[in-house]
Design a protein around this motif. Sequence first.
Motif, mmCIF file in Angstrom:
data_model
loop_
_atom_site.group_PDB
_atom_site.id
_atom_site.type_symbol
_atom_site.label_atom_id
_atom_site.label_comp_id
_atom_site.label_asym_id
_atom_site.label_seq_id
_atom_site.Cartn_x
_atom_site.Cartn_y
_atom_site.Cartn_z
ATOM 1 N N LEU A 23 0.825 -1.214 0.000
ATOM 2 C CA LEU A 23 0.000 0.000 0.000
ATOM 3 C C LEU A 23 0.858 1.262 0.000
ATOM 4 O O LEU A 23 0.460 2.280 -0.568
ATOM 5 C CB LEU A 23 -0.940 -0.002 1.214
ATOM 6 C CG LEU A 23 -2.088 -1.008 1.157
ATOM 7 C CD1 LEU A 23 -2.844 -1.041 2.475
ATOM 8 C CD2 LEU A 23 -3.052 -0.680 0.016
ATOM 9 N N PHE A 24 2.015 1.185 0.629
ATOM 10 C CA PHE A 24 2.937 2.335 0.602
ATOM 11 C C PHE A 24 3.308 2.676 -0.845
ATOM 12 O O PHE A 24 3.264 3.836 -1.248
ATOM 13 C CB PHE A 24 4.203 2.026 1.404
ATOM 14 C CG PHE A 24 5.253 3.097 1.286
ATOM 15 C CD1 PHE A 24 5.187 4.238 2.072
ATOM 16 C CD2 PHE A 24 6.299 2.981 0.374
ATOM 17 C CE1 PHE A 24 6.149 5.247 1.955
ATOM 18 C CE2 PHE A 24 7.256 3.976 0.248
ATOM 19 C CZ PHE A 24 7.180 5.111 1.043
ATOM 20 N N ILE A 25 3.642 1.657 -1.624
ATOM 21 C CA ILE A 25 4.017 1.864 -3.030
ATOM 22 C C ILE A 25 2.830 2.393 -3.833
ATOM 23 O O ILE A 25 2.960 3.342 -4.616
ATOM 24 C CB ILE A 25 4.537 0.546 -3.643
ATOM 25 C CG1 ILE A 25 5.838 0.121 -2.955
ATOM 26 C CG2 ILE A 25 4.772 0.706 -5.147
ATOM 27 C CD1 ILE A 25 6.293 -1.283 -3.297
ATOM 28 N N VAL A 26 1.641 1.782 -3.605
ATOM 29 C CA VAL A 26 0.435 2.179 -4.347
ATOM 30 C C VAL A 26 0.086 3.639 -4.068
ATOM 31 O O VAL A 26 -0.124 4.433 -5.001
ATOM 32 C CB VAL A 26 -0.755 1.268 -3.973
ATOM 33 C CG1 VAL A 26 -2.067 1.832 -4.536
ATOM 34 C CG2 VAL A 26 -0.540 -0.144 -4.495
ATOM 35 N N PHE A 27 0.043 4.016 -2.787
ATOM 36 C CA PHE A 27 -0.368 5.383 -2.445
ATOM 37 C C PHE A 27 0.727 6.403 -2.728
ATOM 38 O O PHE A 27 0.424 7.578 -2.962
ATOM 39 C CB PHE A 27 -0.826 5.449 -0.985
ATOM 40 C CG PHE A 27 -2.215 4.920 -0.775
ATOM 41 C CD1 PHE A 27 -3.323 5.691 -1.079
ATOM 42 C CD2 PHE A 27 -2.426 3.623 -0.312
ATOM 43 C CE1 PHE A 27 -4.611 5.209 -0.910
ATOM 44 C CE2 PHE A 27 -3.708 3.126 -0.139
ATOM 45 C CZ PHE A 27 -4.800 3.914 -0.443
ATOM 46 N N LEU A 28 1.980 5.975 -2.724
ATOM 47 C CA LEU A 28 3.057 6.875 -3.135
ATOM 48 C C LEU A 28 2.909 7.222 -4.618
ATOM 49 O O LEU A 28 3.032 8.394 -5.006
ATOM 50 C CB LEU A 28 4.423 6.231 -2.882
ATOM 51 C CG LEU A 28 5.646 7.047 -3.348
ATOM 52 C CD1 LEU A 28 5.708 8.386 -2.618
ATOM 53 C CD2 LEU A 28 6.930 6.243 -3.145
ATOM 54 N N PRO A 75 0.714 12.234 2.896
ATOM 55 C CA PRO A 75 2.061 12.118 3.480
ATOM 56 C C PRO A 75 2.079 11.427 4.843
ATOM 57 O O PRO A 75 2.933 10.555 5.094
ATOM 58 C CB PRO A 75 2.522 13.576 3.585
ATOM 59 C CG PRO A 75 1.792 14.270 2.486
ATOM 60 C CD PRO A 75 0.448 13.612 2.446
ATOM 61 N N LYS A 76 1.147 11.790 5.731
ATOM 62 C CA LYS A 76 1.066 11.132 7.043
ATOM 63 C C LYS A 76 0.711 9.658 6.884
ATOM 64 O O LYS A 76 1.229 8.789 7.593
ATOM 65 C CB LYS A 76 0.017 11.852 7.903
ATOM 66 C CG LYS A 76 -0.224 11.220 9.272
ATOM 67 C CD LYS A 76 1.003 11.223 10.143
ATOM 68 C CE LYS A 76 0.723 10.605 11.511
ATOM 69 N NZ LYS A 76 1.958 10.453 12.316
ATOM 70 N N MET A 77 -0.144 9.374 5.935
ATOM 71 C CA MET A 77 -0.547 8.002 5.634
ATOM 72 C C MET A 77 0.657 7.173 5.193
ATOM 73 O O MET A 77 0.840 6.027 5.621
ATOM 74 C CB MET A 77 -1.615 8.044 4.539
ATOM 75 C CG MET A 77 -2.324 6.757 4.247
ATOM 76 S SD MET A 77 -3.497 7.075 2.898
ATOM 77 C CE MET A 77 -4.310 5.499 2.824
ATOM 78 N N LEU A 78 1.502 7.749 4.328
ATOM 79 C CA LEU A 78 2.689 7.057 3.834
ATOM 80 C C LEU A 78 3.674 6.777 4.962
ATOM 81 O O LEU A 78 4.250 5.685 5.045
ATOM 82 C CB LEU A 78 3.369 7.890 2.742
ATOM 83 C CG LEU A 78 2.602 8.045 1.427
ATOM 84 C CD1 LEU A 78 3.325 9.014 0.502
ATOM 85 C CD2 LEU A 78 2.413 6.694 0.740
ATOM 86 N N VAL A 79 3.860 7.760 5.838
ATOM 87 C CA VAL A 79 4.749 7.565 6.996
ATOM 88 C C VAL A 79 4.241 6.433 7.883
ATOM 89 O O VAL A 79 5.008 5.594 8.352
ATOM 90 C CB VAL A 79 4.874 8.877 7.810
ATOM 91 C CG1 VAL A 79 5.607 8.634 9.130
ATOM 92 C CG2 VAL A 79 5.583 9.940 6.996
ATOM 93 N N ASN A 80 2.923 6.381 8.068
ATOM 94 C CA ASN A 80 2.325 5.341 8.916
ATOM 95 C C ASN A 80 2.512 3.941 8.345
ATOM 96 O O ASN A 80 2.616 2.968 9.089
ATOM 97 C CB ASN A 80 0.830 5.617 9.124
ATOM 98 C CG ASN A 80 0.581 6.861 9.956
ATOM 99 O OD1 ASN A 80 1.486 7.359 10.624
ATOM 100 N ND2 ASN A 80 -0.630 7.371 9.916
ATOM 101 N N VAL A 83 5.683 2.437 9.617
ATOM 102 C CA VAL A 83 5.782 2.162 11.059
ATOM 103 C C VAL A 83 5.363 0.728 11.336
ATOM 104 O O VAL A 83 4.312 0.278 10.882
ATOM 105 C CB VAL A 83 4.900 3.143 11.863
ATOM 106 C CG1 VAL A 83 4.919 2.808 13.345
ATOM 107 C CG2 VAL A 83 5.360 4.574 11.632
ATOM 108 N N LYS A 84 6.178 0.012 12.093
ATOM 109 C CA LYS A 84 5.894 -1.405 12.380
ATOM 110 C C LYS A 84 4.935 -1.596 13.559
ATOM 111 O O LYS A 84 4.093 -2.474 13.554
ATOM 112 C CB LYS A 84 7.206 -2.151 12.669
ATOM 113 C CG LYS A 84 8.224 -2.110 11.514
ATOM 114 C CD LYS A 84 7.649 -2.721 10.247
ATOM 115 C CE LYS A 84 8.656 -2.664 9.094
ATOM 116 N NZ LYS A 84 8.061 -3.131 7.836
ATOM 117 N N GLY A 85 5.068 -0.758 14.567
ATOM 118 C CA GLY A 85 4.218 -0.915 15.753
ATOM 119 C C GLY A 85 2.969 -0.055 15.681
ATOM 120 O O GLY A 85 2.426 0.199 14.605
#
Length: 308
Positions: A23-28, A75-80, A83-85
């Motif tokens: 999802l990080f790749i998709v939303f980026l 941007p906040k979504m991508l940072v999240n 995050v592993k925890g």
Amino acid sequence: NQTSGTELVLLGLTRDPFLQSLLFIVFLIIYLIILLGNMVIMMVIRTDFHLHSPMYFFLFHLALVDICYATAVVPKMLVNFLVKGSITIAVNACMTQMFFIFLSAGCEVFMLSVMAYDRYVAICNPLKYQEAMSKHFCYQLVGSAWAMGLLYSVLNTIPVLNIKFCGHTEIKHFSCELPPLLSAACSGTFLSKLILLFSAVIFGSSSFLLTLISYIYIIATVLKIQSAEGRHKAFSTCSSHFIVVGLLYITALFQYTKPKSVSSSILDQVLSTQYSILTPMLNPIIYSLKNKDMKTALGRILKKLQFA
């Protein structure tokens, strides 16, 4: 992981590490398309004098609003996603994000109303178009759209400042939108829920009515045109805007006015993704692919760059 009353936990779309990476790749990619697409529209409108007209002036500001809307969320979504925890966010940061989401959303719906009114004047009163849509009046219309967005945002943000969050507060969402935020609060939500409902209905329905009335007059006028070619040309100037309006209003109004019985965290996040992320991505694509003037102007700019 426990949080204090000054921190909230965003559950996000998923906690699965593989899906997070995907999802990080998709939303980026989506975010880059939003930035690139809308910035290209703004650049083309600003640099090509053939597009220095009220219609494209409003489209320029719609592209700016779309960039603001997506930037408030993605941007906040991508940072999240990285995050592993547990994903924590300070209450003040959450309120700030919510403020800009409301500002962008409110401005977008009224900007679309302004664009509908512009098409109404162009099609129904073409001889008076230049006089009616003067430069000063266009600035007033855009300023009014931003002002309504700001008013909508302030009305919904101030009451939330008095809401209490206790201990381990989880928000079943990927951003600090107000409905999931209110569901996670301990107390003091009645006034916020009341204002949210009334403001969404009043602001949403008023902007929708302005758009609807404009289109009723447009359709009535177009149907009176004798030639099929003339009708097609008139409708083609409105079709892009009509698609964008449909995408935004259907999802956003349903999200903020739907009864609690049909609410779920998955549905909320799907609807939110549609109007806050996918619509800003689709807007420049729709306006570019369905707009002959935009494609011609972009072609002229690319030709100049090629021979530069």
